[in-house]
Scaffold this active site. Structure first.
Site, PDB file in Angstrom:
ATOM      1  CB  CYS A   2      -8.226  35.297  -3.495  1.00  0.00           C
ATOM      2  SG  CYS A   2      -7.993  35.628  -1.750  1.00  0.00           S
ATOM      3  NE  ARG A  27      -9.854  31.009  -7.423  1.00  0.00           N
ATOM      4  CZ  ARG A  27      -9.120  29.909  -7.577  1.00  0.00           C
ATOM      5  NH1 ARG A  27      -9.630  28.887  -8.221  1.00  0.00           N
ATOM      6  NH2 ARG A  27      -7.906  29.834  -7.101  1.00  0.00           N
ATOM      7  CD1 TRP A  76     -12.808  32.181   1.759  1.00  0.00           C
ATOM      8  CD2 TRP A  76     -10.700  31.950   2.449  1.00  0.00           C
ATOM      9  NE1 TRP A  76     -12.800  31.271   2.777  1.00  0.00           N
ATOM     10  CE2 TRP A  76     -11.521  31.106   3.223  1.00  0.00           C
ATOM     11  CE3 TRP A  76      -9.334  31.967   2.711  1.00  0.00           C
ATOM     12  CZ2 TRP A  76     -11.031  30.284   4.227  1.00  0.00           C
ATOM     13  CZ3 TRP A  76      -8.825  31.160   3.721  1.00  0.00           C
ATOM     14  CH2 TRP A  76      -9.680  30.330   4.460  1.00  0.00           C
ATOM     15  CG  ASN A 112      -5.212  33.302  -5.185  1.00  0.00           C
ATOM     16  OD1 ASN A 112      -5.314  33.058  -3.996  1.00  0.00           O
ATOM     17  ND2 ASN A 112      -5.494  32.410  -6.124  1.00  0.00           N
ATOM     18  N   GLY A 113      -2.875  34.257  -2.764  1.00  0.00           N
ATOM     19  CA  GLY A 113      -1.800  33.466  -2.171  1.00  0.00           C
ATOM     20  C   GLY A 113      -1.425  33.991  -0.806  1.00  0.00           C
ATOM     21  CD  GLU A 495     -17.535  13.650  -0.171  1.00  0.00           C
ATOM     22  OE1 GLU A 495     -17.941  14.589  -0.879  1.00  0.00           O
ATOM     23  OE2 GLU A 495     -16.433  13.689   0.434  1.00  0.00           O
ATOM     24  CE  LYS A 499     -19.857  17.163  -1.034  1.00  0.00           C
ATOM     25  NZ  LYS A 499     -18.587  17.291  -0.339  1.00  0.00           N
ATOM     26  CD  GLU A 502     -18.275  20.511   2.004  1.00  0.00           C
ATOM     27  OE1 GLU A 502     -17.159  21.052   2.049  1.00  0.00           O
ATOM     28  OE2 GLU A 502     -18.556  19.615   1.183  1.00  0.00           O
ATOM     29  CG  HIS A 518     -13.747   0.712  20.907  1.00  0.00           C
ATOM     30  ND1 HIS A 518     -12.958  -0.031  21.769  1.00  0.00           N
ATOM     31  CD2 HIS A 518     -14.234  -0.166  19.999  1.00  0.00           C
ATOM     32  CE1 HIS A 518     -12.960  -1.290  21.379  1.00  0.00           C
ATOM     33  NE2 HIS A 518     -13.727  -1.404  20.305  1.00  0.00           N
ATOM     34  CE  LYS A 617     -15.122  23.308  -6.637  1.00  0.00           C
ATOM     35  NZ  LYS A 617     -16.013  22.244  -6.151  1.00  0.00           N
TER      36      LYS A 617
END
Length: 622
Positions: A2, A27, A76, A112-113, A495, A499, A502, A518, A617
């Site tokens: 947010c 955000r 968000w 926000n939270g 990484e 990428k 996402e 395995h 973000k």
């Protein structure tokens, strides 16, 4: 999660709020809303589901709203589905429907939270005659402020303080009171918020880019602190209601740093900014041919006293820790553990004197990483933060800070912050190795030379982007992809896989190549994309053998290796080469083609690169 923007001053608030929200949309982008006061008892509240453009069209870019004091929010969703009703701002009055339009409510707020005990608080407020129109914890929080404001009749400071004591969880809160026209009141616990001041105007925001166009002078409001914002002034208070002094900080970034600069997406711009991010980060500590960590706070004597290092981080920052582990253990001979911040404090880690806990976070506000930092400090263990944002919570609370100089990173998928963090990890590895006499002076100087050459080599790696774009277009319909490597290459695969998943939404997994037999090899079938990363000379042949194994089962192979290893072309279908560098630092080059691949796959699939679904973000809540 947010984004919050607040403004009070002499200009029309609406356009400024929308401008700020547009710079914070990374955000959260489920819904958005604004509330503006024109000095009367009414606040005009307008909300919209979806991207910010939906809200902007409703209010003509903000110009349709009169008033010079307002707050805005881009959401968000955590509590309650994305909808106009659940969008912020929320009001204290007993509204019906969406809560939009002119309202006479005593309190209007954005948040926000996460309020962990919101259900308990909701039940309390229901008993006192309040009703609720949304599913959000924010509406509960705003109405709790209203409850205490009316009950004690002692003003906003006391109402906010009593609210802060009563709630459990995290919050950055901005509210406007009907009785205080032209003023915004803010409170904070564990969620980020900054206050900016200019001539005759004051701003609140979740992050610096929102207000860079208007001011570079900011205050960082501390944990469990409150602020009163009036045009051109900001006053701060502790939980006891006592006014406290704050230091004004000047932001060094310029407004252009938060713009796309001619690129189609922020992610591509930030991919191209990696040479500068790495160079600036290295230059901050490499001076006159040697590494100087005095600004970081680590002397050579202190380095020699460290017996074990913990890297604690989330997401891409965790992958930085994985790569740094290989390099530090190999060069400096210090045991290193890499921990997910979200798990660290729940397993009662056996920290002891002589340990160093290194926290990595771009924003410096990552909730789990901040909690891990506080646990380490409770146990009396030294902490070092690697962060990108000056004055952030982790930076303020850690014993020592290594600032990366990546500048503002807007795209949800990190690129340049990752590379700058990786450079910081290399610096620590080389300096720790030299301080502990694990390498000679000649080796020390050679490693520093190699580090100095990384920015130019990253720039050369970027020159191969057209070939990667062609390959991404060819494989855009892939359903699955597997990245394999050994040692440092495995850290790069982690990484690269992140990428891909996402931003392109292709199911991708990274595996240590030796683990294929395995279980993982059972997933390989005709046409499955397998990417092999091969930058470590002593592991090269073993990884080639693993690629041959999956090829015999129908896999389509991409190889990523250093120039000179041309025999790989006899095995794989498509090869990407990176410049030669010391193998310890190869991750900085190998990750570039994987970032580009993820980007071009996303573009080829027609997706929103900078705003991937379900992601925001900065993860400032658990």
């Amino acid at each position: 999660m947010c984004g919050i923007v607040g403004y009070t001053g002499g200009r029309q608030a609406g356009p400024i709020l929308l401008e700020g929200l547009s710079r914070l949309e990374y955000r959260g982008y489920d819904s958005a809303g604004v509330a503006v006061r024109d000095g009367s008892s009414l606040a005009e509240v307008v909300k919209a589901k979806g991207r910010l453009k939906e809200l902007s069209e409703k209010i003509d870019g903000g110009r349709a709203l009169a008033g010079t004091c307002g707050i805005g929010h881009t959401r968000w969703a955590t509590h309650g589905e994305p909808s106009q009703t659940n969008a912020h701002p929320h009001v204290s009055g007993n509204c019906t429907g969406s809560g939009s339009g002119p309202v006479e409510s005593e309190v209007v707020g954005v948040h926000n939270g996460i309020i962990e005990n919101y259900q308990e608080l909701r039940e309390k407020l229901l008993k006192h005659g309040y009703s609720f129109y949304s599913q959000t914890d924010t509406e509960v929080l705003v109405k709790l402020v209203d409850y205490y404001y009316k009950k004690y009749k002692m003003g906003p400071v006391d109402a906010l303080a009593k609210t802060m004591v009563r709630v459990r969880g995290s919050y950055a809160l901005c509210v406007m009171f009907r009785d205080y026209p032209g003023e915004i009141w803010a409170a904070r616990k564990d969620s980020p918020m900054i206050i900016g001041t200019g001539e005759g105007e004051t701003f609140a925001a979740s992050d610096v880019p929102a207000i860079l166009k208007y001011t570079r002078s900011v205050y960082y409001i501390g944990n469990l602190e409150m602020a009163r914002l009036t045009p051109g002034e900001a006053h701060f208070y502790n939980l006891d209601g006592e006014e406290i002094e704050k230091k004004l900080t000047e932001i060094k970034w310029d407004a252009e740093a938060a713009e796309k600069g001619g690129f189609e997406h922020f992610m591509m711009k930030e991919i191209h900014e990696q040479p500068k991010a790495v160079e600036d980060t290295l230059n901050s500590v490499v001076k006159d041919g040697r590494i100087d960590l005095s600004a970081v706070g680590l002397s050579q004597e202190e380095i020699r006293s460290i017996s074990q290092i913990y890297f604690v981080a989330c997401g891409s920052a965790y992958h930085v820790g994985m790569a740094s582990q290989y390099v530090i253990e190999d060069l400096a001979g210090i045991p290193v553990r890499v921990e997910l911040a979200s798990e660290f404090r729940y397993r009662n880690p056996l920290l002891k004197a002589g340990d160093l806990v290194v926290l990595i976070s771009q924003s410096g506000e990552t909730a789990d990483t901040l909690a891990a930092l506080r646990l380490a400090k409770e146990k009396g263990v030294r902490t070092l933060a690697i962060v990108n944002v000056v004055g952030s919570s982790i930076a303020r609370e850690a014993d020592d800070v290594f600032y990366t100089l990546a500048g503002p990173e807007i795209s949800v998928a990190t690129t340049k912050a990752y590379s700058a963090q990786l450079a910081a990890g290399y610096v620590l590895a080389v300096e720790f190795a030299y301080a502990r006499d694990e390498i000679s002076k000649e080796q020390y100087e050679d490693y520093i030379r190699e580090l100095r050459e990384l920015p130019e080599k990253i720039a050369r790696t970027l020159e191969d982007k057209e070939r990667i774009q062609w390959f991404a277009a060819k494989y855009a319909n892939a359903q699955d992809a597997y990245l394999i490597g050994r040692g440092l290459d495995y850290a790069v695969c982690l990484e690269g896989s992140l990428k891909m998943k996402e931003i392109s939404y292709i199911h991708s997994e990274a595996y240590a190549a030796g683990e294929l037999k395995h279980g993982t090899i059972s997933l390989i079938e005709d046409g499955t994309l397998v990417i092999g990363v091969l930058t470590q000379k002593e592991l090269y042949e073993k990884t080639v053998s693993n690629l041959v194994e999956v090829k015999s089962r129908g896999a389509y192979l991409m190889g990523l290796t250093s120039y000179g290893n041309y025999e790989i072309e006899d095995t794989v279908n498509f090869t990407v080469y990176i410049p030669k560098t010391d193998p310890h630092f190869a991750a900085s080059l190998a990750v570039i083609p994987l970032q580009l691949l993820g980007y071009y796959l996303s573009v080829a699939r027609g997706l929103d690169v900078d705003k991937p679904r379900n992601l925001a973000k900065s993860v400032t809540v658990e």
